[in-house]
Write an enzyme that holds these catalytic residues in place. Structure first.
Site, mmCIF file in Angstrom:
data_model
loop_
_atom_site.group_PDB
_atom_site.id
_atom_site.type_symbol
_atom_site.label_atom_id
_atom_site.label_comp_id
_atom_site.label_asym_id
_atom_site.label_seq_id
_atom_site.Cartn_x
_atom_site.Cartn_y
_atom_site.Cartn_z
ATOM 1 N N SER A 1 0.800 -1.303 -0.090
ATOM 2 C CA SER A 1 0.055 0.031 0.116
ATOM 3 C C SER A 1 0.854 1.179 -0.059
ATOM 4 O O SER A 1 2.024 1.150 0.450
ATOM 5 C CB SER A 1 -0.768 0.130 1.241
ATOM 6 O OG SER A 1 -1.720 1.368 1.523
ATOM 7 N N TYR B 1 0.181 -0.264 10.730
ATOM 8 C CA TYR B 1 -0.281 -0.530 9.439
ATOM 9 C C TYR B 1 0.930 -0.655 8.464
ATOM 10 O O TYR B 1 1.239 -1.066 7.488
ATOM 11 C CB TYR B 1 -1.451 0.036 9.053
ATOM 12 C CG TYR B 1 -1.904 0.093 7.710
ATOM 13 C CD1 TYR B 1 -2.410 -0.886 7.034
ATOM 14 C CD2 TYR B 1 -1.612 1.233 6.694
ATOM 15 C CE1 TYR B 1 -3.003 -1.086 5.829
ATOM 16 C CE2 TYR B 1 -2.134 1.106 5.385
ATOM 17 C CZ TYR B 1 -2.634 -0.173 4.821
ATOM 18 O OH TYR B 1 -3.170 -0.034 3.509
#
Length: 328
Positions: free
Chosen positions: A160, A185
């Protein structure tokens, strides 16, 4: 310094779909494993690859639910797989190895939503690092013999643009003190890229190449489930009626567009001689050598790869650490 990390001029754009990327590519006789290939981007990835002729094994934590979601898609089977449980990973790899089939493509797609409080896997490791990255590391190592048997295989890791939020927290990868969900994350997504870099360095000689991809932001996927409607609206991801926004020029895509870069990494002949790279919008990403800090609150966050995620020394260090962690 970043010789490989240069766009190829693929001819595709941020708006291209998985079907468009696969047009003219025949995947008959190709065996593929897709983790989490039954929901969101993963479901669209499975559908598009099957349509192109591939046989797909979907690894899923809830096989019954996955089978229902995949009903009607040809040449697909489901195997139980919980990336937070080492025994489940070992059982999955043993079943696949026992089938005797070579594995041409492994797509490490599954991920977990942001955890606002510290959550641990079966080993006691921070759950985003463990599921988004470390479980896939163990899975990939367990499937190495099958990948080698394909005599030309690819491993695609879903990352990501969020990798820009954090590098690897070498002194506390499991957030034993001061847990922050966005940092966790970001670390997990950086780890997925470093994994591709080091995998390609170690295994390219065996015909196994590694890639990491940024699929874009796809409103409505399970990974957005921990974010409230007001936050999604403020980020420009849903409109006033609560409907997902599609604006690929801003990196906001539907599922068919979101799956495109994954299948590009998995199948494009343009990548036959290159690996260990990060891709976005159906091409190799440029390197943002002077990135601005990313907090996760930006409406249109940048997604180009940054140096800490493709550093070869960090990639080797993470691999060695990961080998130690999965032996516990």
């Amino acid at each position: 310094m970043y010789v490989k990390q240069q766009p190829l001029g693929s001819g595709f754009t941020a708006a291209s779909t998985a079907d468009e990327v696969l047009a003219g590519i025949d995947l008959n006789g190709i065996n593929i494993v897709v983790t989490g290939g039954h929901a969101g981007i993963g479901l669209e990835t499975t559908r598009a690859l099957s349509k192109a002729g591939a046989s797909v094994v979907v690894g899923a934590r809830r096989p019954g639910r996955a089978a229902a979601a995949l009903a009607g898609i040809e040449r697909v089977e489901v195997g139980p797989l919980d990336l937070a449980h080492p025994a489940s990973i070992d059982a999955f790899t043993a079943r696949y190895a026992g089938s005797g089939r070579p594995l041409h493509i492994l797509i490490n797609n599954a991920g977990v939503p942001l955890h606002e409080t510290l959550t641990l896997d079966a080993r006691g490791y921070e759950a985003q690092f463990a599921t988004n990255y470390l479980g896939h590391f163990q899975l990939t190592l367990g499937l190495l013999a099958s990948l080698r048997a394909a005599h030309g295989a690819r491993v695609v890791n879903l990352s990501s643009g969020g990798h820009r939020i954090s590098g690897i927290r070498w002194n506390d990868v499991h957030f034993t003190t001061g847990y922050q969900s966005l940092l966790a994350y970001g670390q997990s997504k950086t780890a997925a890229i470093l994994f591709a870099v080091e995998l390609d360095r170690r295994w390219a000689r065996d015909g196994v190449r590694g890639y990491a991809v940024h699929p874009g932001i796809v409103p409505g996927t399970s990974l957005n489930s921990s974010v409230g409607e007001e936050q999604l609206r403020a980020a420009g991801l849903i409109d006033e009626d609560g409907q997902p926004v599609v604006a690929p020029d801003r990196g906001i895509k539907n599922a068919r567009q979101g799956a495109a870069t994954t299948v590009f990494a998995a199948t494009s002949p343009l990548l036959d001689e290159i690996g260990g790279v990060y891709l976005m919008d159906n091409d190799v990403s440029v390197v943002d050598e002077n990135p601005e800090p990313v907090t996760g609150a930006e409406q249109d966050p940048p997604a180009e790869v940054v140096p800490h995620a493709i550093d070869p020394r960090s990639a080797e260090r993470l691999w060695e650490l990961s080998e130690e962690l999965i032996t516990v």
